[in-house]
Write a protein that holds these residues in place. Structure first.
Motif, short mmCIF file in Angstrom:
data_model
loop_
_atom_site.label_atom_id
_atom_site.label_comp_id
_atom_site.label_asym_id
_atom_site.label_seq_id
_atom_site.Cartn_x
_atom_site.Cartn_y
_atom_site.Cartn_z
N THR A 327 -15.01 -1.65 -0.73
CA THR A 327 -16.03 -1.40 0.29
C THR A 327 -16.26 -2.65 1.13
OG1 THR A 327 -17.12 0.21 -1.16
CG2 THR A 327 -18.43 -0.68 0.65
N ARG A 340 -17.87 0.87 5.14
CA ARG A 340 -16.48 1.34 5.22
C ARG A 340 -15.89 1.30 3.80
NH1 ARG A 340 -17.12 3.09 10.45
NH2 ARG A 340 -17.54 1.38 11.89
N ARG A 345 -13.04 8.77 4.15
CA ARG A 345 -13.88 9.16 5.28
C ARG A 345 -15.04 9.98 4.74
NH1 ARG A 345 -10.67 6.04 6.72
NH2 ARG A 345 -9.40 6.02 8.63
N ASN A 359 -7.21 1.73 7.77
CA ASN A 359 -8.39 1.05 7.23
C ASN A 359 -8.91 -0.05 8.14
OD1 ASN A 359 -8.94 2.24 4.48
ND2 ASN A 359 -6.75 1.79 4.29
N TYR A 361 -11.10 -1.19 11.42
CA TYR A 361 -12.28 -0.74 12.16
C TYR A 361 -12.65 -1.78 13.21
CZ TYR A 361 -12.94 2.75 8.47
OH TYR A 361 -12.76 3.79 7.61
#
Length: 612
Positions: A327, A340, A345, A359, A361
């Motif tokens: 995480t 995240r 998702r 993965n 962002y």
């Protein structure tokens, strides 16, 4: 958004035109406030290229000893006072005199510059003067007088005086010691300690707030997917490009670039570790700055080589032993932090086909990892939007530069192959061919570790990373004292709470308006979310009087976020939803007093009328 190269060039041209116009007005105003209307300083301007180690005025004023006094104004755009050491580009090695402008009792400090990071920029200075700014007032500025006095001293005396009076001498004067012979070098400023390999300069560990972590740092790149090289099937046509990041194999490991040598520099409380890598197009500098609780990493990347026919996407990766359980957290446009989870998702079952790219962002302000108990955290703030990920527990990687050779067929119609020479005209007038070398980027990451949780660490750096001080420089011939009307200026009656940002303070009425009273637009933002910090995630109260010193407020009206209508009118016309949940109402047309309260993550906008 994304655009063809000639459109991006036009954006740059228009933005630069606006910046230059704003700089002219701001420089003139600051000059009158600090030096008076009869000042002999006629070339006061903003140093716009400090990240390239370029500042024409300061470099021209430090060519010959005792010939010119360089006046430096450092402006703080935050609503809290702060100390932010800066590096001023200068032309000569040797000794420099630093004085606080306008203070006859200020002590002259003699310091030496450090050798700057190698730069490919035209006119880049070979040296940078470490200037300890001391406390700069909120929404205000301090002034310093700099004179090159000649000579050369490559070994400044330990404990040289600093303007930084707000922290202890232990925090100001950095300590150096050797561990295990000549292998490792440790630097500390009392707030953060970092250990480096004495030969290669590689980061090995960090200590802060009684937390020690074996933090390592590496550079590398992913090769970009190109259908002409990597495609085997018709379905493999999705190239890596402007919209899409896709490594040449889904599980591609980072192609790491190893360091080969390091240079250690220390002067006037500043420490720098310059690292050169096996690939000459990557350079990095670690900095420990006086009074700062973070480790700063400045990188210079490019031109990315593509002679092998391969696009490359360059990554900076920090690795720690934090058990983050897959995480990590990234900011949403500088506001809420979004959780995240790797290969997950929240709203659908994810089939993982791209374990690297899937993965990644967007990171606009900061990214962090922490363990389940928040006893250990690591946060990194960025100085521009980048892609980020945590592909292994305790690691954070950020993509700092890209150069691809294939279009991703998502609308731009060309690869991201930017060059410093530009591009020939587009069809039907030309072939849109790139010429020159690939672009070079220079940026900064700030890293903090500690035991307060990642959000607290990230929030403490985000605003200062977003709003670096503005450095204005002017010069006058000779070394006699320059008449200074005010050595510092302060735009607020007092600092706003540490969890509040003054987002907007704008004159609402034109100076020549026929309206008898003046109006200002004030927009305030609470910078912490619920539960992120024991103290700073609580509501904050701001008295608008503190935002407008010297004015008597006659009326305060709350507006919507965009400032185009009264909150009360909006409340009457908004759609009222039925069902569970609550309707929130924060304001009214007229406030009874000038004190306003901000809940965590609130942004509130006010029209403030003052008596003329």
């Amino acid at each position: 958004g994304t655009a063809k190269q000639h459109v991006a060039n036009d954006y740059s041209k228009r933005l630069q035109k606006g910046i230059d116009a704003a700089v002219a007005v701001t420089s003139s105003k600051l000059g009158r406030l600090i030096f008076g209307v009869n000042s002999t300083i006629g070339n006061l301007t903003l140093c716009q290229r400090l990240n390239e180690t370029v500042c024409d005025v300061s470099q021209a004023g430090t060519l010959d000893p005792n010939s010119t006094t360089v006046s430096v104004i450092v402006y703080n755009a935050l609503a809290q006072q702060r100390s932010t050491p800066i590096l001023l580009p200068v032309s000569s090695a040797g000794s420099y005199s630093i004085r606080s402008g306008g203070d006859p009792n200020s002590t002259e400090t003699i310091i030496s510059p450090i050798q700057s990071l190698k730069s490919t920029a035209a006119g880049a200075a070979s040296y940078a003067l470490p200037l300890d700014t001391g406390l700069i007032p909120a929404l205000g500025a301090n002034t310093y007088l700099v004179t090159f006095i000649g000579g050369f001293d490559s070994h400044p005396v330990d404990g040289e005086e600093s303007y930084l009076d707000s922290v202890t001498s232990e925090q100001r004067i950095l300590a150096t010691k050797t561990i295990g012979g000549k292998e490792d070098v440790e630097y500390s400023n009392g707030l953060i300690t970092a250990v480096f390999d004495g030969n290669t300069g590689e980061l090995k560990s960090m200590t802060s707030s009684n937390v020690t972590l074996n933090v390592t740092h590496e550079w590398g790149y992913y090769t970009s997917w190109d259908y002409n090289i990597d495609g085997k099937y018709e379905s493999d046509k999705q190239n890596s490009g402007a919209y899409i990041f896709r490594p040449s194999t889904p599980n591609q490991k980072l192609v790491t670039v190893k360091p080969k040598s390091a240079t250690f520099q220390q002067t006037a409380g500043f420490v720098e570790v310059h690292i050169e890598y096996e690939e000459p197009w990557i350079q990095a500098t670690y900095r420990i700055l006086p009074g700062q609780p973070h480790l700063e990493v400045e990188h210079t990347v490019g031109p990315i080589p593509v002679a092998d026919g391969r696009g490359k996407e360059v990554v900076s990766r920090f690795t720690s032993p934090i058990q983050s359980s897959g995480t990590f957290y990234t900011d949403s446009n500088g506001r809420e932090f979004m959780q995240r989870r790797k290969n997950y998702r929240p709203s659908w079952d994810l089939d993982v086909y791209e374990p690297v790219a899937g993965n990644y962002y967007p990171v606009n302000a900061a990214i962090y990892v922490e363990d389940a108990s928040k006893a250990q955290g690591m946060a990194i703030s960025v100085d521009r939007s980048q892609g980020g990920a945590s592909l292994q527990d305790g690691s954070i990687e950020l993509m700092v530069h890209r150069r691809t050779l294939a279009d991703d067929a998502r609308g731009v119609g060309e690869p991201i192959n930017e060059t410093d020479g530009g591009v020939t005209p587009y069809p039907p007038y030309g072939t849109a061919k790139r010429y020159g070398k690939g672009l070079v980027v220079r940026g900064k990451h700030r890293i903090m570790i500690g035991g307060k949780g990642g959000a607290t660490l990230a929030r403490s750096m985000m605003d200062s990373s977003f709003a670096d001080p503005f450095v204005f420089v002017g010069s006058s011939k000779g070394t006699e004292d320059i008449p200074v009307q005010a050595s510092s200026v302060n735009g607020l009656a007092k600092d706003l709470p540490p969890n509040v940002m003054l987002i907007t303070r704008q004159r609402w009425t034109e100076p020549n308006s026929t309206q008898s009273d003046k109006q200002f637009l004030i927009r305030l933002g609470h910078q912490y979310g619920n539960g992120e910090d024991d103290h700073l995630s609580t509501p904050a109260t701001v008295d608008l009087v503190d935002c407008l010193p010297g004015y008597e407020i006659s009326e305060v009206v709350e507006l919507t976020l965009s400032g185009n209508q009264n909150v009360e009118d909006w409340e009457k016309s908004r759609l009222v939803w039925t069902g569970s949940g609550s309707q929130s109402s924060k304001g009214s047309t007229g406030l009874k007093d000038t004190a306003v309260e901000l809940q965590p993550m609130d942004i509130r906008t006010f029209r403030v009328t003052v008596k003329s």
